[in-house]
Design a protein around this motif. Structure first.
Motif, PDB file in Angstrom:
ATOM      1  N   LYS A  31      -3.389 -11.268  58.909  1.00  0.00           N
ATOM      2  CA  LYS A  31      -2.904 -12.538  58.374  1.00  0.00           C
ATOM      3  C   LYS A  31      -1.407 -12.518  58.067  1.00  0.00           C
ATOM      4  CE  LYS A  31      -3.636 -15.847  54.693  1.00  0.00           C
ATOM      5  NZ  LYS A  31      -4.095 -16.061  53.347  1.00  0.00           N
ATOM      6  N   SER A  32      -0.936 -11.466  57.423  1.00  0.00           N
ATOM      7  CA  SER A  32       0.431 -11.441  56.904  1.00  0.00           C
ATOM      8  C   SER A  32       1.364 -10.489  57.628  1.00  0.00           C
ATOM      9  CB  SER A  32       0.399 -11.057  55.416  1.00  0.00           C
ATOM     10  OG  SER A  32      -0.454 -11.892  54.705  1.00  0.00           O
ATOM     11  N   GLU A  33       0.911  -9.880  58.721  1.00  0.00           N
ATOM     12  CA  GLU A  33       1.756  -8.925  59.451  1.00  0.00           C
ATOM     13  C   GLU A  33       2.215  -7.782  58.549  1.00  0.00           C
ATOM     14  OE1 GLU A  33       2.593  -9.305  62.797  1.00  0.00           O
ATOM     15  OE2 GLU A  33       1.394 -11.119  62.954  1.00  0.00           O
ATOM     16  N   GLN A  34       1.321  -7.283  57.703  1.00  0.00           N
ATOM     17  CA  GLN A  34       1.648  -6.184  56.802  1.00  0.00           C
ATOM     18  C   GLN A  34       0.788  -4.969  57.108  1.00  0.00           C
ATOM     19  OE1 GLN A  34       1.023  -7.799  52.863  1.00  0.00           O
ATOM     20  NE2 GLN A  34       3.144  -8.454  52.707  1.00  0.00           N
ATOM     21  N   VAL A  35       1.286  -3.801  56.727  1.00  0.00           N
ATOM     22  CA  VAL A  35       0.549  -2.555  56.854  1.00  0.00           C
ATOM     23  C   VAL A  35       0.437  -1.961  55.451  1.00  0.00           C
ATOM     24  CG1 VAL A  35       0.465  -0.311  57.994  1.00  0.00           C
ATOM     25  CG2 VAL A  35       1.565  -2.230  59.131  1.00  0.00           C
ATOM     26  N   VAL A  36      -0.738  -1.408  55.122  1.00  0.00           N
ATOM     27  CA  VAL A  36      -0.979  -0.885  53.780  1.00  0.00           C
ATOM     28  C   VAL A  36      -0.989   0.643  53.836  1.00  0.00           C
ATOM     29  CG1 VAL A  36      -2.502  -0.956  51.788  1.00  0.00           C
ATOM     30  CG2 VAL A  36      -2.384  -2.925  53.315  1.00  0.00           C
ATOM     31  N   PHE A  37      -0.232   1.267  52.927  1.00  0.00           N
ATOM     32  CA  PHE A  37      -0.166   2.723  52.843  1.00  0.00           C
ATOM     33  C   PHE A  37      -0.503   3.180  51.431  1.00  0.00           C
ATOM     34  CE2 PHE A  37       2.809   1.933  56.342  1.00  0.00           C
ATOM     35  CZ  PHE A  37       2.379   2.873  57.261  1.00  0.00           C
ATOM     36  N   LEU A  38      -1.118   4.345  51.324  1.00  0.00           N
ATOM     37  CA  LEU A  38      -1.282   5.035  50.054  1.00  0.00           C
ATOM     38  C   LEU A  38      -0.033   5.887  49.882  1.00  0.00           C
ATOM     39  CD1 LEU A  38      -3.450   5.434  47.845  1.00  0.00           C
ATOM     40  CD2 LEU A  38      -4.169   7.459  49.063  1.00  0.00           C
ATOM     41  N   VAL A  39       0.662   5.733  48.748  1.00  0.00           N
ATOM     42  CA  VAL A  39       1.930   6.436  48.532  1.00  0.00           C
ATOM     43  C   VAL A  39       1.867   7.232  47.233  1.00  0.00           C
ATOM     44  CG1 VAL A  39       3.290   4.747  49.821  1.00  0.00           C
ATOM     45  CG2 VAL A  39       2.972   4.428  47.385  1.00  0.00           C
ATOM     46  N   THR A  40       2.828   8.116  47.043  1.00  0.00           N
ATOM     47  CA  THR A  40       2.882   8.878  45.799  1.00  0.00           C
ATOM     48  C   THR A  40       3.174   7.933  44.646  1.00  0.00           C
ATOM     49  OG1 THR A  40       5.221   9.367  46.146  1.00  0.00           O
ATOM     50  CG2 THR A  40       3.638  11.012  46.914  1.00  0.00           C
ATOM     51  N   ARG A  41       2.719   8.286  43.457  1.00  0.00           N
ATOM     52  CA  ARG A  41       2.824   7.388  42.310  1.00  0.00           C
ATOM     53  C   ARG A  41       4.255   7.183  41.835  1.00  0.00           C
ATOM     54  NH1 ARG A  41      -0.839   8.815  37.749  1.00  0.00           N
ATOM     55  NH2 ARG A  41      -0.009   6.872  36.951  1.00  0.00           N
TER      56      ARG A  41
END
Length: 105
Positions: A31-41
């Motif tokens: 929908k939004s042309e985004q990619v989701v990543f898990l990152v360091t806090r």
């Protein structure tokens, strides 16, 4: 890619932990042309942007982050908690794409 110069490459390689592959992340990607990543806090938005640009050779338009509280879990009579996590929603510039299948080869 000027953000890459400001941060050390060693730090940038440790910022991104994993891509998030879930139903919600797939919906956001379509929908939004985004990619989701898990990152360091302790990762900052400029570090996340520089890390994505360095590792995937794409241009990043914006980064949004979300801190997630770890769930409380029970083991017998003892209560415990899973670790807190941070997710980054990375919006790519038009025409840019990250294909995780090609990166694994």
């Amino acid at each position: 890619m000027s953000a890459v110069i400001k941060h050390s490459e060693e730090r940038l390689m440790k910022v991104l932990l994993a891509p998030v592959i879930s139903e919600k992340a797939t919906f956001v990607a379509e929908k939004s042309e985004q990619v989701v990543f898990l990152v360091t806090r302790d990762a900052t938005k400029p570090e996340i942007k520089a890390a994505v640009e360095l590792m995937f050779k794409v241009e990043v338009a914006s980064v949004q982050t979300a801190n997630r509280q770890g769930k409380e879990k029970r083991s017998g009579r003892f209560m415990g908690r899973r670790n807190h996590t941070k997710r980054a929603f990375v919006c790519l510039k038009p025409g840019q794409e990250i294909n995780f299948n090609e990166e694994a080869k």
